[in-house]
Design a protein around this motif. Structure first.
Motif, mmCIF file in Angstrom:
data_model
loop_
_atom_site.group_PDB
_atom_site.id
_atom_site.type_symbol
_atom_site.label_atom_id
_atom_site.label_comp_id
_atom_site.label_asym_id
_atom_site.label_seq_id
_atom_site.Cartn_x
_atom_site.Cartn_y
_atom_site.Cartn_z
ATOM 1 N N ASP A 184 6.431 3.126 6.365
ATOM 2 C CA ASP A 184 6.859 1.729 6.474
ATOM 3 C C ASP A 184 5.681 0.818 6.816
ATOM 4 O O ASP A 184 5.579 -0.301 6.299
ATOM 5 C CB ASP A 184 7.953 1.586 7.526
ATOM 6 N N ALA A 185 4.787 1.282 7.700
ATOM 7 C CA ALA A 185 3.625 0.480 8.065
ATOM 8 C C ALA A 185 2.727 0.250 6.857
ATOM 9 O O ALA A 185 2.184 -0.844 6.668
ATOM 10 C CB ALA A 185 2.842 1.163 9.186
ATOM 11 N N ALA A 186 2.573 1.272 6.025
ATOM 12 C CA ALA A 186 1.752 1.130 4.818
ATOM 13 C C ALA A 186 2.392 0.137 3.851
ATOM 14 O O ALA A 186 1.693 -0.689 3.246
ATOM 15 C CB ALA A 186 1.560 2.487 4.157
ATOM 16 N N LYS A 187 3.707 0.201 3.696
ATOM 17 C CA LYS A 187 4.398 -0.705 2.782
ATOM 18 C C LYS A 187 4.228 -2.166 3.180
ATOM 19 O O LYS A 187 4.281 -3.062 2.323
ATOM 20 C CB LYS A 187 5.889 -0.360 2.731
ATOM 21 N N ALA A 188 4.021 -2.408 4.465
ATOM 22 C CA ALA A 188 3.863 -3.783 4.954
ATOM 23 C C ALA A 188 2.459 -4.334 4.699
ATOM 24 O O ALA A 188 2.208 -5.516 4.940
ATOM 25 C CB ALA A 188 4.179 -3.838 6.443
ATOM 26 N N ALA A 191 0.844 -1.202 0.000
ATOM 27 C CA ALA A 191 0.000 0.000 0.000
ATOM 28 C C ALA A 191 0.878 1.252 0.000
ATOM 29 O O ALA A 191 1.938 1.284 0.626
ATOM 30 C CB ALA A 191 -0.911 -0.003 1.214
ATOM 31 N N ILE A 192 0.426 2.267 -0.725
ATOM 32 C CA ILE A 192 1.163 3.529 -0.826
ATOM 33 C C ILE A 192 0.438 4.594 -0.020
ATOM 34 O O ILE A 192 -0.759 4.813 -0.192
ATOM 35 C CB ILE A 192 1.290 3.985 -2.286
ATOM 36 N N LEU A 193 1.171 5.231 0.861
ATOM 37 C CA LEU A 193 0.593 6.249 1.730
ATOM 38 C C LEU A 193 0.582 7.600 1.016
ATOM 39 O O LEU A 193 1.630 8.122 0.640
ATOM 40 C CB LEU A 193 1.410 6.342 3.023
ATOM 41 N N LYS A 194 -0.620 8.159 0.833
ATOM 42 C CA LYS A 194 -0.760 9.434 0.146
ATOM 43 C C LYS A 194 -1.350 10.531 1.023
ATOM 44 O O LYS A 194 -1.102 11.711 0.784
ATOM 45 C CB LYS A 194 -1.631 9.262 -1.099
#
Length: 203
Positions: free
Chosen positions: A181-185, A2-5
């Motif tokens: 980092d949390a979103a990337k996981a 997931a990408i945080l925007k």
């Protein structure tokens, strides 16, 4: 992945009595803008709300303010934001803030900040979203809440399988990177809203 925007920031309409709170808000706004992450917040121009929003704007970032009509004067609505949404009431405000963001940060604040934070933790506990939530524990501000959560676990009101999950840091410079980092996981489907059983919405 997931990408945080967009990050929704909950925080006080006052500054508090510790200058570290204002500095944390300023650094958060700067880092969000530098990372190209938009701010979603309560729409005011005063207190930590105003500091965060103005810092994002000063560093070239984008801000969405969401404020109920009856608070437009009390919280001195910030007209400089790129997008301003005026809602009918607090319930609509909170819902739109949730829908508009992919992660949440709670800076120091009062009972309203606490309410918004706890609602996001509750919805996550009940499996209604997987968006990361971070406590900006500046100078131990959120320590009493974390002790209360520990007490609830000890008394078995927070039971196995119903954990309350959140991130926490006392270092302002870590806040944005921790959420990235949390979103990337998470899988890219993590930011789909199923909380009301409506058509799925991807943010």
């Amino acid at each position: 992945m997931a990408i945080l925007k967009k990050i929704c920031v909950y925080c006080g309409s006052g500054r508090g009595n510790d200058p570290a709170y204002s500095e944390a808000a300023r650094l958060l706004g700067r880092d969000m803008a530098n990372q190209g992450i938009d701010l979603v917040y309560g729409g005011g121009s005063v207190g930590l709300m105003g500091i965060t929003a103005k810092s994002v704007l000063d560093n070239g970032g984008k801000v969405t303010g969401i404020i109920p009509g009856f608070l437009q004067e009390r919280e001195v609505m910030l007209d400089a934001v790129q997008e301003l949404i005026v809602t009918e009431d607090m319930h609509e405000r909170k819902r739109k803030m949730f829908e508009s963001a992919q992660a949440f940060i709670a800076l120091p604040g009062g009972i309203g900040t606490l309410e918004e934070l706890v609602e996001m933790l509750t919805w996550a506990q009940l499996g209604r979203h997987k968006k990361p939530v971070l406590l900006a524990n500046i100078n131990g501000f959120w320590d009493p809440l974390m002790r209360l959560l520990d007490h609830m676990r000890e008394e078995e009101f927070i039971r196995s399988g119903m954990e309350v999950s959140f991130l926490s840091t006392s270092k302002p410079e870590e806040m944005v990177s921790l959420l990235i980092d949390a979103a990337k996981a998470l899988p890219d489907t993590a930011f789909i809203d199923e909380s009301e059983g409506h058509d799925l919405k991807r943010f």
